[in-house]
Design a protein around this motif. Sequence first.
Motif, short mmCIF file in Angstrom:
data_model
loop_
_atom_site.label_atom_id
_atom_site.label_comp_id
_atom_site.label_asym_id
_atom_site.label_seq_id
_atom_site.Cartn_x
_atom_site.Cartn_y
_atom_site.Cartn_z
N PHE A 93 -9.31 -16.87 8.89
CA PHE A 93 -8.54 -15.78 9.79
C PHE A 93 -7.60 -14.94 8.93
N GLU A 94 -8.11 -13.42 8.96
CA GLU A 94 -6.94 -12.73 8.36
C GLU A 94 -6.37 -11.60 9.08
N ASP A 95 -5.40 -11.04 8.82
CA ASP A 95 -4.84 -9.80 9.49
C ASP A 95 -3.87 -9.43 8.32
N GLU A 96 -3.16 -8.11 8.83
CA GLU A 96 -2.35 -7.73 7.91
C GLU A 96 -0.83 -8.14 7.92
N VAL A 97 -0.71 -8.81 9.05
CA VAL A 97 0.57 -9.50 9.48
C VAL A 97 0.81 -10.80 8.64
N LYS A 98 0.04 -11.59 8.68
CA LYS A 98 0.19 -13.05 8.47
C LYS A 98 -0.61 -13.25 7.02
N ASN A 99 -0.34 -14.35 6.10
CA ASN A 99 -1.45 -14.76 5.24
C ASN A 99 -2.55 -15.21 5.92
N PRO A 100 -3.58 -15.35 5.20
CA PRO A 100 -4.96 -15.78 5.59
C PRO A 100 -4.82 -17.39 6.09
N GLU A 101 -5.30 -17.62 7.09
CA GLU A 101 -5.20 -18.97 7.83
C GLU A 101 -6.72 -19.69 7.59
N LEU A 102 -7.08 -20.85 6.94
CA LEU A 102 -8.01 -21.40 6.89
C LEU A 102 -8.09 -22.51 7.72
N GLU A 103 -9.03 -22.62 8.82
CA GLU A 103 -8.85 -23.69 9.59
C GLU A 103 -10.32 -24.40 9.85
N VAL A 104 -10.37 -25.61 10.02
CA VAL A 104 -11.60 -26.55 10.20
C VAL A 104 -11.44 -27.05 11.50
N TYR A 105 -12.61 -27.14 12.43
CA TYR A 105 -12.40 -27.29 13.71
C TYR A 105 -13.60 -28.39 13.95
N PHE A 106 -12.92 -29.66 14.55
CA PHE A 106 -13.90 -30.72 14.94
C PHE A 106 -14.07 -30.40 16.61
N SER A 107 -15.11 -29.97 17.05
CA SER A 107 -15.60 -29.69 18.61
C SER A 107 -15.37 -30.92 19.43
N LEU A 123 -7.74 -28.49 12.17
CA LEU A 123 -6.85 -28.72 10.87
C LEU A 123 -6.60 -27.27 10.41
N ASN A 124 -5.35 -26.94 9.90
CA ASN A 124 -5.01 -25.88 9.28
C ASN A 124 -5.26 -26.42 7.64
N LEU A 125 -5.86 -25.79 6.80
CA LEU A 125 -5.69 -26.24 5.34
C LEU A 125 -4.93 -25.16 4.36
N VAL A 126 -4.74 -25.76 3.27
CA VAL A 126 -3.97 -24.95 2.33
C VAL A 126 -5.14 -24.66 1.08
N PRO A 127 -5.46 -23.38 1.30
CA PRO A 127 -6.51 -22.77 0.23
C PRO A 127 -5.84 -22.44 -1.03
N ASP A 128 -6.57 -22.59 -2.37
CA ASP A 128 -6.37 -22.32 -3.37
C ASP A 128 -7.02 -21.04 -3.83
N ASP A 129 -6.76 -20.63 -5.23
CA ASP A 129 -7.59 -19.44 -5.84
C ASP A 129 -9.16 -19.74 -5.95
N GLU A 130 -9.34 -20.98 -6.29
CA GLU A 130 -10.63 -21.49 -6.83
C GLU A 130 -11.53 -21.70 -5.39
N ILE A 131 -10.93 -22.18 -4.18
CA ILE A 131 -11.86 -22.38 -3.26
C ILE A 131 -12.12 -21.00 -2.65
N ILE A 132 -11.08 -19.89 -2.60
CA ILE A 132 -11.01 -18.57 -2.12
C ILE A 132 -12.48 -18.12 -2.69
N LYS A 133 -12.58 -18.31 -4.13
CA LYS A 133 -13.93 -17.98 -5.00
C LYS A 133 -15.16 -18.32 -4.17
N VAL A 134 -15.11 -19.56 -3.86
CA VAL A 134 -16.29 -20.29 -3.32
C VAL A 134 -16.57 -19.76 -2.15
#
Length: 207
Positions: free
Chosen positions: A76-90, A103-114
């Motif tokens: 999730f990305e917007d102009e106000v907050k930093n990007p948020e990477l979430e994983v959902y177990f339905s 789960l809200n995860l902590v992405p790094d530069d390497e995973i952003i490229k992937v």
Amino acid sequence: MKELRIIAYTLLSAILIFLAIFLITRDVTIPKNQAMPWQSYINEKQQTVVFNLTMDNSRLIDAARVFGSEVKASLFEDEVKNPELEVYFSSTKVGGISASIILNLVPDDEIIKVLSANIDESILMPSGAKTTTFKPAAERAMSRLKIKSLTFIPKADLENSVIEDLFGKPQRVEPVVEGVSYWYYPKKGLRIIVDNEQKEVLEFYNQ
């Protein structure tokens, strides 16, 4: 009439079983393997621990051992907050309780490229925010990312009295809008969104 009576008895039994699971285990000594949401606590490093997962230390692969491997990841990305990477177990079960887990995860530069190389779909919302989902290869690459926070959404609606019976009285209650309030439990690393119309939401994070 007989059929209606059978249905009523069945529904009542289901409710009683659900409450029994909560009430029987509420006073159990916290085990090494965290099983129930009301057993969360703050460790010696001031990190929240729930379901034996430590915020900002445990990783997605650790959560998969608890909740299963069927997940859906979104950025999730917007102009106000930093990007948020979430994983959902339905749909998962924890201690006999059916729930959804985010789960809200902590992405790094390497995973952003992937992630950038494995986009499945990007949707631009009217608000200007963008939601991106990914191919399985990207989701597999997230397994070593650390968990920033955990959101637990039980399938059953919880009455306020049941919440207090399980978690105790909140240290602070903050009204948000009519029918919605935040209940804070800092010693448990927990905020509960109590909603008179929707399911309750339990948010575990480092204080």
